[in-house]
Design a protein around this motif. Structure first.
Motif, PDB file in Angstrom:
ATOM      1  N   ILE A  11       0.835  -1.204   0.000  1.00 19.66           N
ATOM      2  CA  ILE A  11       0.000   0.000   0.000  1.00 19.66           C
ATOM      3  C   ILE A  11       0.868   1.252   0.000  1.00 19.66           C
ATOM      4  O   ILE A  11       0.564   2.224  -0.701  1.00 19.66           O
ATOM      5  N   ALA A  12       1.944   1.232   0.768  1.00 22.05           N
ATOM      6  CA  ALA A  12       2.850   2.384   0.798  1.00 22.05           C
ATOM      7  C   ALA A  12       3.449   2.636  -0.575  1.00 22.05           C
ATOM      8  O   ALA A  12       3.577   3.793  -1.016  1.00 22.05           O
ATOM      9  N   ALA A  28      -3.699  -3.480  -5.142  1.00 24.62           N
ATOM     10  CA  ALA A  28      -2.962  -3.408  -3.878  1.00 24.62           C
ATOM     11  C   ALA A  28      -3.679  -2.572  -2.831  1.00 24.62           C
ATOM     12  O   ALA A  28      -3.336  -2.627  -1.651  1.00 24.62           O
ATOM     13  N   VAL A  29      -4.684  -1.811  -3.249  1.00 18.71           N
ATOM     14  CA  VAL A  29      -5.330  -0.843  -2.367  1.00 18.71           C
ATOM     15  C   VAL A  29      -6.833  -1.110  -2.325  1.00 18.71           C
ATOM     16  O   VAL A  29      -7.453  -1.309  -3.370  1.00 18.71           O
ATOM     17  N   PRO A  30      -7.447  -1.115  -1.129  1.00 16.36           N
ATOM     18  CA  PRO A  30      -8.911  -1.252  -1.063  1.00 16.36           C
ATOM     19  C   PRO A  30      -9.599  -0.172  -1.890  1.00 16.36           C
ATOM     20  O   PRO A  30      -9.141   0.968  -1.950  1.00 16.36           O
ATOM     21  N   ASP A  31     -10.709  -0.545  -2.519  1.00  9.71           N
ATOM     22  CA  ASP A  31     -11.420   0.392  -3.395  1.00  9.71           C
ATOM     23  C   ASP A  31     -11.785   1.690  -2.675  1.00  9.71           C
ATOM     24  O   ASP A  31     -11.668   2.780  -3.247  1.00  9.71           O
ATOM     25  N   PRO A 145      -0.169   3.539   5.888  1.00  9.00           N
ATOM     26  CA  PRO A 145      -0.016   4.144   4.560  1.00  9.00           C
ATOM     27  C   PRO A 145      -1.320   4.335   3.801  1.00  9.00           C
ATOM     28  O   PRO A 145      -1.308   4.959   2.738  1.00  9.00           O
ATOM     29  N   GLU A 146      -2.430   3.842   4.327  1.00  4.11           N
ATOM     30  CA  GLU A 146      -3.715   4.122   3.685  1.00  4.11           C
ATOM     31  C   GLU A 146      -4.100   5.591   3.866  1.00  4.11           C
ATOM     32  O   GLU A 146      -4.889   6.121   3.078  1.00  4.11           O
TER      33      GLU A 146
END
Length: 224
Positions: A11-12, A28-31, A145-146
């Motif tokens: 995520i980072a 790699a990232v939640p919607d 990192p989100e």
């Protein structure tokens, strides 16, 4: 634990790529996080320099505070051995109160202005467990990192909307924050159950107000 570290690293990396190119690698990232990054970028949030704005016109003695504080106090007692902070905001993501037993987490949150009076709307400070909950309309768990802003990277936040049980109107929201290294997905369940208790108090308070109004009407009607 290695899986968690690897996920946060992905995520980072995706966040760094997004800040550079404006495109999020959704695998790699939640919607909900990717959508928030895009809104934050479009709103002009600077991931390094944007600051929360202070407001001095907040209602810190109204119905929401009255119904929430006993529940927040109880939660603080039940989690007194945990480095958590409980944040209550109004319906515009402006902080009404912050409660914690751990001095370290309190000092760290002071440094990022997650304190009474400050605005944590997504359009002001980027992806976070307060403003993004209000934008998405759903309970969220935002870790490390989100977050869009550099200064919020050390934290984990779980937030949920507080709605009036009768009207469905958003009255505010509750956020539980800690350092990312102390985070646990169960924080999301904890904040949801706490909000449920607050909403029950809102219903009881409304019932008392309606009963008082009815009693007043009966007295006036009897006189006439």
């Amino acid at each position: 634990m290695p899986e968690i570290v690897e996920r946060r690293l992905r995520i980072a990396t995706a966040r760094a790529d997004f800040l550079h190119s404006g495109r999020a690698h959704t695998e790699a990232v939640p919607d909900v996080v990717a959508a928030s990054w895009k809104r934050s970028f479009s709103a002009g949030v600077n991931a390094a320099t944007s600051q929360a704005v202070y407001h001095d016109d907040l209602d810190v003695s109204g119905r929401l505070m009255r119904c929430s504080q006993p529940i927040i106090d109880r939660l603080g007692d039940e989690t007194s051995d945990m480095p958590l902070s409980v944040v209550l905001t109004d319906a515009k993501a402006r902080v009404l109160s912050r409660t914690e037993k751990d001095r370290t987490i309190g000092m760290m949150l002071d440094r990022v202005c997650l304190s009474p009076g400050f605005d944590y709307a997504e359009a002001a400070i980027g992806t976070n467990g307060i403003g993004t909950v209000l934008e998405s309309g759903q309970p969220l768990y935002i870790v490390g990192p989100e977050h869009f802003h550099e200064q919020l990277q050390p934290f984990a936040c779980a937030g949920s909307l507080i709605r009036d049980p009768l009207t469905g109107r958003v009255e505010g929201m509750l956020d539980i924050s800690c350092l990312a290294e102390h985070s646990n997905p169960l924080m999301r369940s904890l904040v949801k159950s706490t909000v449920h208790d607050i909403e029950r108090n809102l219903m009881i308070d409304r019932s008392k107000c309606q009963q008082a109004l009815f009693d007043t009407f009966v007295r006036l009607d009897a006189r006439t």
